[in-house]
Design an enzyme around this catalytic site. Structure first.
Site, short mmCIF file in Angstrom:
data_model
loop_
_atom_site.label_atom_id
_atom_site.label_comp_id
_atom_site.label_asym_id
_atom_site.label_seq_id
_atom_site.Cartn_x
_atom_site.Cartn_y
_atom_site.Cartn_z
N LYS A 149 0.96 -1.00 -0.20
CA LYS A 149 0.21 -0.04 -0.13
C LYS A 149 1.04 1.16 0.00
CE LYS A 149 -3.04 3.28 1.51
NZ LYS A 149 -2.04 4.23 1.93
N SER A 205 1.47 5.74 12.12
CA SER A 205 1.17 6.33 13.21
C SER A 205 0.54 5.59 14.12
CB SER A 205 0.31 7.63 13.03
OG SER A 205 -0.94 6.92 12.47
N GLY A 209 -2.29 2.92 12.41
CA GLY A 209 -1.89 1.45 12.76
C GLY A 209 -2.96 0.84 13.53
N GLU A 228 4.66 -1.13 13.53
CA GLU A 228 5.69 -0.11 14.39
C GLU A 228 4.91 1.23 14.63
OE1 GLU A 228 9.38 0.47 12.53
OE2 GLU A 228 9.39 2.50 13.61
N CYS A 265 11.40 7.11 13.80
CA CYS A 265 10.85 6.67 14.91
C CYS A 265 11.35 6.46 16.10
CB CYS A 265 10.19 5.30 14.16
SG CYS A 265 11.26 4.69 13.44
N GLU A 354 4.08 10.90 22.38
CA GLU A 354 4.87 11.09 21.25
C GLU A 354 4.42 12.36 20.41
OE1 GLU A 354 4.87 8.19 18.22
OE2 GLU A 354 6.94 8.78 17.40
#
Lengths: 484, 484
Positions: A149, A205, A209, A228, A265, A354
């Site tokens: 994707k 994100s 996710g 992740e 990340c 975050e």
């Protein structure tokens, strides 16, 4: 050229992937290694064409993108070496024990490809975590077809990279359908729910996710969703380290949290500093060397400014320094904030969230109890770092940090992720959703499942399990590991 | 004695498990191996007391239960051997490469315990898949505290087994909190959602397992839920095999599907037989040797009778034979049904559903196309079996069956599951929820997560990663596997 893959087109791509799966599973390791090397060679050759497209779409500097192409092709070549080594097959043979109670049959176990894999590309590594990135390389390595994707942040690059990958695979003899590309939000949702897709890899994100993770697990037949998601990558600076090398630590931190406009990340987002050790002044000074750099896209801009506002709006938070010259919404000022351990422990949800971009939060701790209370308030991260003075006893700290993250650094900064046999890029939720890594040789394990053959005739055994070990691979035989 | 653990009691048990986790992680492999052996020795010694309790609660025969105690203690001892071998740590060391582009740090990877584990006991193996079964053994082996949710079908046995386990662990020096037991449906739901629980193992029904799987994945911080849920364990008999040994195949099948009153997760529930080969008559005759046996509990009785009704109510299904003498609802008649490949392909949801108990469905196929159409209609299973004549080419069939199941048998029957280094007891959904096994040495991998140490001082490295390899374990060093 539409930016959305239609449902019939997606079906056709996944059907082609399914059709390719048996031939890919039957291919020898040597064949698959050559597919990967062909893709690597083709990407190296296409770098001169691809990098300018990447610059235009991502605003990243040329040197960074050129380096990333090399990282990507190095990654493909590492997986070729992994496949040739054969240890990734985890072959185990137990001979029959007819005299045991109860008698034991002969059992021979090997890992086989899980089937067609969906890969969700990230925005912040348009090569290394995108179309031909680590998820794609590790899935192809073990014999899984891949449907990527594309990330909307670099669609043209994705299409061109996909052309290169497809042509290289075809030229190296990989089956049609081994690789496909889809575009658009709907296609992304449909892909993870497609019955023929057997696993997915994702970098992005926490919000996006989690949506896909829930779809993957909510399927009538759920599939593993290796994602992740988010990580604040805590750094602990001991009083002795701060006393010995404040200036050096400050410039290292600034270099790390502003790298790639803070869009890594592994960005060090939370730094535990001893109170009163002068680190704040040193960091403020070091920040003078930083330059504002553009964010990747509007969604990241929005998220960054909202996150920064939440932090600076907190009563406990001070702005230590902003490197504001030339800053705009799109090209924000690298920013250093500070708060106290007590404030963090009282409101971890706000202060330890975050904030993806060029900001870091210094957390002042008075003693080890405060330091450990802050560490106890953290969720999982990809990395955790300790800066100590030479010879300082950091064993207890190392144990604590091992519980928080998948990679523990002693000195250095977390924003480099070496692609090696041992690398682990993963950590407790929300860093990742599984006990597996997305970087390094063992990433291949995500896309394999074991099969054990009981009392099989020699004619059906794959080479990895044949008596004379024609592949020369490491195997465990009757409990003893035998190398090649 | 209440059958329900209260929420405060559960909190206390999980808190004790959490408190024990660091000491368990620090324990050496040799120490943990001794804990497991102490539990095994204690269970062997307590067998005379435990087996009568098990007989009273489960209605299983003494010989079966005595054998199961031996299986359980053998399993504990296998994991002791696994821990001493050290390969389960998957140690990988990459030395620094300062001259590489970019320079690579030193990286040392090892697997560490994931944290407190919840284990959901099964009803049908009151020892081997219960309190001290494979999930518990594999979790303790790698250093995870365990909290078992007792199965209500054998509560008294669970409590007494737990006493034996706790005493043996304490006597061998394991930390307090290493093991706990909870009871009751609410406690089971709370356990999988408790923030301090980091993984779960489950063996049971698709319905109950799916509920807990959804709870585990729906947590704010999801955890891996390793479940074994349901499996019809297809068997394919080729025309040549049927012609050569119909009577032997028939008696083997009857022995397997009636074993333990059909209450095995590896029960052969769907058998593809060549049409007109006389196998149905042979099976009907062989069924005369079977004896009705009691089911484990009311819930299984209900499920069995409902499932049987759904099958026999299908227009295509014939009852080939029932061994009805002495049969009641609680002690049902072993039953052989038959249908056609066409019927199965038209309605797989009804005809290929698992019916947990002493029933098997023969599916008549006219040719390979029909056979493969039936195989293509199956969901994942733990096992798949082919009976062929000696020398018959079964390569294509083996490939198809490898896609359906985690264990492929060539001859024999699936109801024995040897506990060895290579065993894989798992398969595509709904057989299991993951790419891991619940039986055999590699089951330990479920409860470990990787940590990589970057540029760590020697003082913080665990023995598994120290330069001189004091444990003498297999490690991959700079890409090369080195044995001990």
């Amino acid at each position: 050229m539409s930016a959305t893959t239609t449902a019939p087109d997606l079906d056709q791509l996944v059907a082609a992937a399914s059709a390719a799966a048996p031939a890919m599973a039957r291919a020898t390791g040597e064949q698959r290694a050559r597919w990967l090397e062909a893709v690597a060679d083709a990407l190296d050759a296409a770098g001169g064409e691809l990098v300018p497209i990447a610059i235009a779409e991502t605003h990243m500097p040329e040197a960074r993108l050129t380096g990333e192409v090399a990282r990507t092709t190095g990654q493909l070549r590492l997986f070729a070496a992994v496949v040739r080594d054969g240890g990734y097959l985890e072959a185990i043979i137990d001979h029959a024990r007819p005299d045991a109670t109860p008698p034991q049959p002969e059992l021979r176990r090997v890992l086989v490809p899980i089937g067609p894999v969906a890969v969700y590309a990230a925005s912040n590594f348009p090569f290394a975590f995108s179309v031909a990135g680590g998820d794609t390389a590790s899935a192809l390595a073990v014999g899984c077809p891949v449907v990527v994707k594309a990330h909307p942040g670099h669609l043209e690059l994705s299409r061109r990279t996909a052309d290169v990958v497809r042509a290289a695979l075809a030229g190296a003899g990989a089956p049609d359908g081994a690789f496909g590309l889809v575009e658009g939000l709907e296609a992304g949702r449909d892909l993870v729910q497609h019955p023929a897709i057997k696993a997915a890899g994702f970098t992005g994100s926490l919000h996006g996710g989690r949506v896909l993770f829930d779809l993957a697990n909510g399927r009538p037949a759920p599939i593993p969703f290796y994602a992740e998601l988010g990580s604040v990558n805590p750094v602990v600076i001991t009083p002795a380290a701060a006393a010995a090398s404040a200036a050096q630590l400050a410039s290292g931190l600034v270099g790390s949290f502003t790298l790639g406009a803070g869009q890594f990340c592994t960005n060090p987002g939370v730094v535990l500093v001893p109170a009163g050790a002068g680190l704040e002044d040193a960091v403020a000074e070091a920040l003078g060397a930083a330059k504002p750099a553009p964010l990747l896209n509007g969604r990241i801009e929005e998220g960054f400014h909202a996150g920064l506002e939440a932090l600076t709006g907190h009563a406990s938070v001070e702005v230590i320094a902003r490197q504001g010259e030339g800053a705009t919404d799109e090209v924000p000022a690298p920013t250093v904030l500070a708060t106290t351990a007590a404030a963090v422990v009282a409101d971890p949800d706000t202060l330890l969230a975050e904030c993806f971009g060029p900001v870091t939060l210094l957390v002042r701790y008075a003693d080890e109890a405060e330091r450990d209370a802050v560490l106890g308030s953290l969720e999982g991260s990809l990395t955790a770092t300790v800066h100590a003075a030479p010879g300082e006893d950091v064993r207890a700290l190392a144990e604590t940090l091992s519980g928080l993250a998948g990679r523990v650094l002693f000195g250095g900064w977390p924003t480099g992720v070496a692609v090696t046999w041992s690398q682990h890029h993963g950590g407790p939720w929300p860093a990742t959703t599984s006990i597996h890594t997305s970087v390094g040789a063992t990433a291949a394990r995500r896309f394999q499942r074991p099969v054990v053959f009981q009392d099989a005739p020699a004619s059906v055994l794959p080479p990895a399990l044949q008596d004379d070990n024609p592949l020369g691979i490491p195997r465990r035989v009757d409990g003893t590991l035998v190398v090649g």
